[in-house]
Design a protein around this motif. Structure first.
Motif, PDB file in Angstrom:
ATOM      1  N   GLU A   1      11.667  -7.870  -3.950  1.00 61.34           N
ATOM      2  CA  GLU A   1      12.358  -7.206  -5.213  1.00 61.34           C
ATOM      3  C   GLU A   1      11.222  -6.425  -5.944  1.00 61.34           C
ATOM      4  OE1 GLU A   1      14.531 -10.275  -7.196  1.00 61.34           O
ATOM      5  OE2 GLU A   1      16.096 -10.439  -5.646  1.00 61.34           O
ATOM      6  N   ALA A   2      10.309  -6.944  -6.145  1.00 64.20           N
ATOM      7  CA  ALA A   2       8.927  -6.123  -6.685  1.00 64.20           C
ATOM      8  C   ALA A   2       8.676  -4.979  -5.907  1.00 64.20           C
ATOM      9  CB  ALA A   2       7.841  -7.191  -6.794  1.00 64.20           C
ATOM     10  N   LEU A   3       8.905  -4.988  -4.587  1.00 70.20           N
ATOM     11  CA  LEU A   3       8.671  -3.592  -3.773  1.00 70.20           C
ATOM     12  C   LEU A   3       9.861  -2.719  -3.821  1.00 70.20           C
ATOM     13  CD1 LEU A   3       6.860  -5.414  -0.983  1.00 70.20           C
ATOM     14  CD2 LEU A   3       5.716  -3.466  -2.548  1.00 70.20           C
ATOM     15  N   GLY A   4      11.101  -3.380  -4.539  1.00 66.05           N
ATOM     16  CA  GLY A   4      12.177  -2.624  -4.291  1.00 66.05           C
ATOM     17  C   GLY A   4      13.094  -2.553  -3.069  1.00 66.05           C
ATOM     18  N   MET A   5      12.789  -3.834  -2.505  1.00 67.78           N
ATOM     19  CA  MET A   5      13.394  -3.948  -1.047  1.00 67.78           C
ATOM     20  C   MET A   5      13.936  -5.192  -0.905  1.00 67.78           C
ATOM     21  SD  MET A   5      10.349  -2.434   1.263  1.00 67.78           S
ATOM     22  CE  MET A   5       9.648  -0.549   0.765  1.00 67.78           C
ATOM     23  N   THR A   6      14.789  -5.566   0.207  1.00 71.06           N
ATOM     24  CA  THR A   6      15.244  -6.754   0.442  1.00 71.06           C
ATOM     25  C   THR A   6      14.253  -7.406   1.540  1.00 71.06           C
ATOM     26  OG1 THR A   6      16.680  -5.707   2.198  1.00 71.06           O
ATOM     27  CG2 THR A   6      17.689  -5.922  -0.111  1.00 71.06           C
ATOM     28  N   VAL A   7      14.475  -8.744   1.578  1.00 70.16           N
ATOM     29  CA  VAL A   7      13.624  -9.543   2.443  1.00 70.16           C
ATOM     30  C   VAL A   7      13.434  -9.192   3.902  1.00 70.16           C
ATOM     31  CG1 VAL A   7      13.553 -11.567   0.979  1.00 70.16           C
ATOM     32  CG2 VAL A   7      15.297 -11.324   2.788  1.00 70.16           C
TER      33      VAL A   7
ATOM     34  N   LYS B   1       0.797  -1.347  -0.199  1.00 69.72           N
ATOM     35  CA  LYS B   1      -0.075   0.112   0.002  1.00 69.72           C
ATOM     36  C   LYS B   1       0.840   1.383   0.033  1.00 69.72           C
ATOM     37  CE  LYS B   1      -4.193  -1.918   1.732  1.00 69.72           C
ATOM     38  NZ  LYS B   1      -5.346  -1.632   2.854  1.00 69.72           N
ATOM     39  N   GLN B   2       1.912   1.115   0.851  1.00 69.40           N
ATOM     40  CA  GLN B   2       2.868   2.309   0.774  1.00 69.40           C
ATOM     41  C   GLN B   2       3.408   2.747  -0.635  1.00 69.40           C
ATOM     42  OE1 GLN B   2       5.672   1.724   3.881  1.00 69.40           O
ATOM     43  NE2 GLN B   2       4.387   2.515   5.259  1.00 69.40           N
ATOM     44  N   ALA B   3       3.781   1.643  -1.511  1.00 73.52           N
ATOM     45  CA  ALA B   3       4.243   1.664  -2.795  1.00 73.52           C
ATOM     46  C   ALA B   3       3.010   1.930  -3.735  1.00 73.52           C
ATOM     47  CB  ALA B   3       4.869   0.411  -3.233  1.00 73.52           C
ATOM     48  N   GLY B   4       1.795   2.226  -3.245  1.00 73.48           N
ATOM     49  CA  GLY B   4       0.868   2.719  -4.224  1.00 73.48           C
ATOM     50  C   GLY B   4       0.447   1.350  -5.208  1.00 73.48           C
ATOM     51  N   LEU B   5       0.637   0.242  -4.825  1.00 72.22           N
ATOM     52  CA  LEU B   5       0.284  -0.847  -5.718  1.00 72.22           C
ATOM     53  C   LEU B   5      -1.083  -1.799  -5.197  1.00 72.22           C
ATOM     54  CD1 LEU B   5       3.852  -2.531  -5.927  1.00 72.22           C
ATOM     55  CD2 LEU B   5       2.655  -1.007  -7.623  1.00 72.22           C
ATOM     56  N   SER B   6      -1.538  -2.231  -6.226  1.00 67.99           N
ATOM     57  CA  SER B   6      -2.932  -3.221  -6.072  1.00 67.99           C
ATOM     58  C   SER B   6      -2.035  -4.500  -5.617  1.00 67.99           C
ATOM     59  CB  SER B   6      -3.583  -3.223  -7.146  1.00 67.99           C
ATOM     60  OG  SER B   6      -3.029  -3.962  -8.370  1.00 67.99           O
ATOM     61  N   GLN B   7      -2.969  -5.547  -5.290  1.00 65.22           N
ATOM     62  CA  GLN B   7      -2.293  -6.792  -5.155  1.00 65.22           C
ATOM     63  C   GLN B   7      -2.028  -7.542  -6.726  1.00 65.22           C
ATOM     64  OE1 GLN B   7      -5.545  -9.065  -3.039  1.00 65.22           O
ATOM     65  NE2 GLN B   7      -4.488  -8.661  -1.069  1.00 65.22           N
ATOM     66  N   GLU B   8      -3.048  -7.159  -7.642  1.00 62.86           N
ATOM     67  CA  GLU B   8      -2.694  -7.497  -9.049  1.00 62.86           C
ATOM     68  C   GLU B   8      -1.296  -7.070  -9.443  1.00 62.86           C
ATOM     69  OE1 GLU B   8      -4.991  -7.535 -13.506  1.00 62.86           O
ATOM     70  OE2 GLU B   8      -5.991  -7.113 -11.578  1.00 62.86           O
ATOM     71  N   GLU B   9      -0.955  -5.539  -9.157  1.00 61.53           N
ATOM     72  CA  GLU B   9       0.126  -4.970  -9.748  1.00 61.53           C
ATOM     73  C   GLU B   9       1.388  -5.593  -9.065  1.00 61.53           C
ATOM     74  OE1 GLU B   9      -1.421  -0.676 -10.741  1.00 61.53           O
ATOM     75  OE2 GLU B   9      -1.211  -1.054  -8.839  1.00 61.53           O
ATOM     76  N   LEU B  10       1.131  -5.734  -7.715  1.00 61.67           N
ATOM     77  CA  LEU B  10       2.487  -6.527  -6.867  1.00 61.67           C
ATOM     78  C   LEU B  10       2.774  -7.906  -7.320  1.00 61.67           C
ATOM     79  CD1 LEU B  10       4.711  -6.335  -5.011  1.00 61.67           C
ATOM     80  CD2 LEU B  10       3.030  -7.011  -3.351  1.00 61.67           C
ATOM     81  N   GLY B  11       1.610  -8.658  -7.757  1.00 61.88           N
ATOM     82  CA  GLY B  11       1.546  -9.925  -8.370  1.00 61.88           C
ATOM     83  C   GLY B  11       2.518 -10.013  -9.781  1.00 61.88           C
ATOM     84  N   ALA B  12       2.108  -9.057 -10.351  1.00 60.19           N
ATOM     85  CA  ALA B  12       2.481  -9.011 -11.790  1.00 60.19           C
ATOM     86  C   ALA B  12       4.092  -8.976 -11.812  1.00 60.19           C
ATOM     87  CB  ALA B  12       2.009  -7.794 -12.683  1.00 60.19           C
ATOM     88  N   ARG B  13       4.242  -7.900 -10.925  1.00 60.49           N
ATOM     89  CA  ARG B  13       5.914  -7.476 -10.624  1.00 60.49           C
ATOM     90  C   ARG B  13       6.663  -8.539  -9.895  1.00 60.49           C
ATOM     91  NH1 ARG B  13       6.532  -1.421  -8.568  1.00 60.49           N
ATOM     92  NH2 ARG B  13       5.383  -0.395 -10.329  1.00 60.49           N
ATOM     93  N   ALA B  14       6.101  -9.590  -9.188  1.00 59.90           N
ATOM     94  CA  ALA B  14       6.685 -10.631  -8.559  1.00 59.90           C
ATOM     95  C   ALA B  14       6.578 -11.909  -9.366  1.00 59.90           C
ATOM     96  CB  ALA B  14       6.213 -10.705  -6.912  1.00 59.90           C
ATOM     97  N   GLY B  15       5.853 -11.796 -10.419  1.00 65.01           N
ATOM     98  CA  GLY B  15       5.593 -12.959 -11.097  1.00 65.01           C
ATOM     99  C   GLY B  15       4.775 -14.192 -10.343  1.00 65.01           C
ATOM    100  N   LEU B  16       3.724 -13.578  -9.699  1.00 65.14           N
ATOM    101  CA  LEU B  16       2.574 -14.402  -8.862  1.00 65.14           C
ATOM    102  C   LEU B  16       1.403 -13.742  -9.246  1.00 65.14           C
ATOM    103  CD1 LEU B  16       4.503 -14.064  -5.198  1.00 65.14           C
ATOM    104  CD2 LEU B  16       4.643 -15.980  -6.988  1.00 65.14           C
TER     105      LEU B  16
END
Length: 83
Positions: free
Chosen positions: A60-66, A20-35
């Motif tokens: 990585e899809a959020l531009g962060m480390t685990v 949410k802080q990144a302004g992404l939907s679940q669908e957008e995050l999933g697409a970036r992460a390959g999920l």
């Protein structure tokens, strides 16, 4: 609640906050992460336990480390925002 359930819940809540802080939907995050969107939703709801590789994809899809998602994973990567 077991330790595993607590861990799933903690990680799921953190993923949701960061998404949410990144302004992404679940669908957008999933697409970036390959999920898929539903996979992200189940992670956020604490239904799915998350394998390290999947968590790395999400981070990585959020531009962060685990370890930004769960500080207990600090030994996997240094705490930093990817640039």
């Amino acid at each position: 609640m077991s330790t595993k359930e607590e861990t799933r819940q903690r990680i799921g809540q953190r993923v949701k906050i960061l998404r949410k802080q990144a302004g992404l939907s679940q669908e957008e995050l999933g697409a970036r992460a390959g999920l898929g969107r539903s996979h992200i939703g189940r992670i956020e709801d604490g239904i799915y336990g998350v394998q390290t590789e999947t968590l790395q994809q999400v981070a990585e899809a959020l531009g962060m480390t685990v370890d930004i998602i769960d500080p207990a994973l600090q030994d996997l990567a240094p705490l930093k925002r990817l640039t």
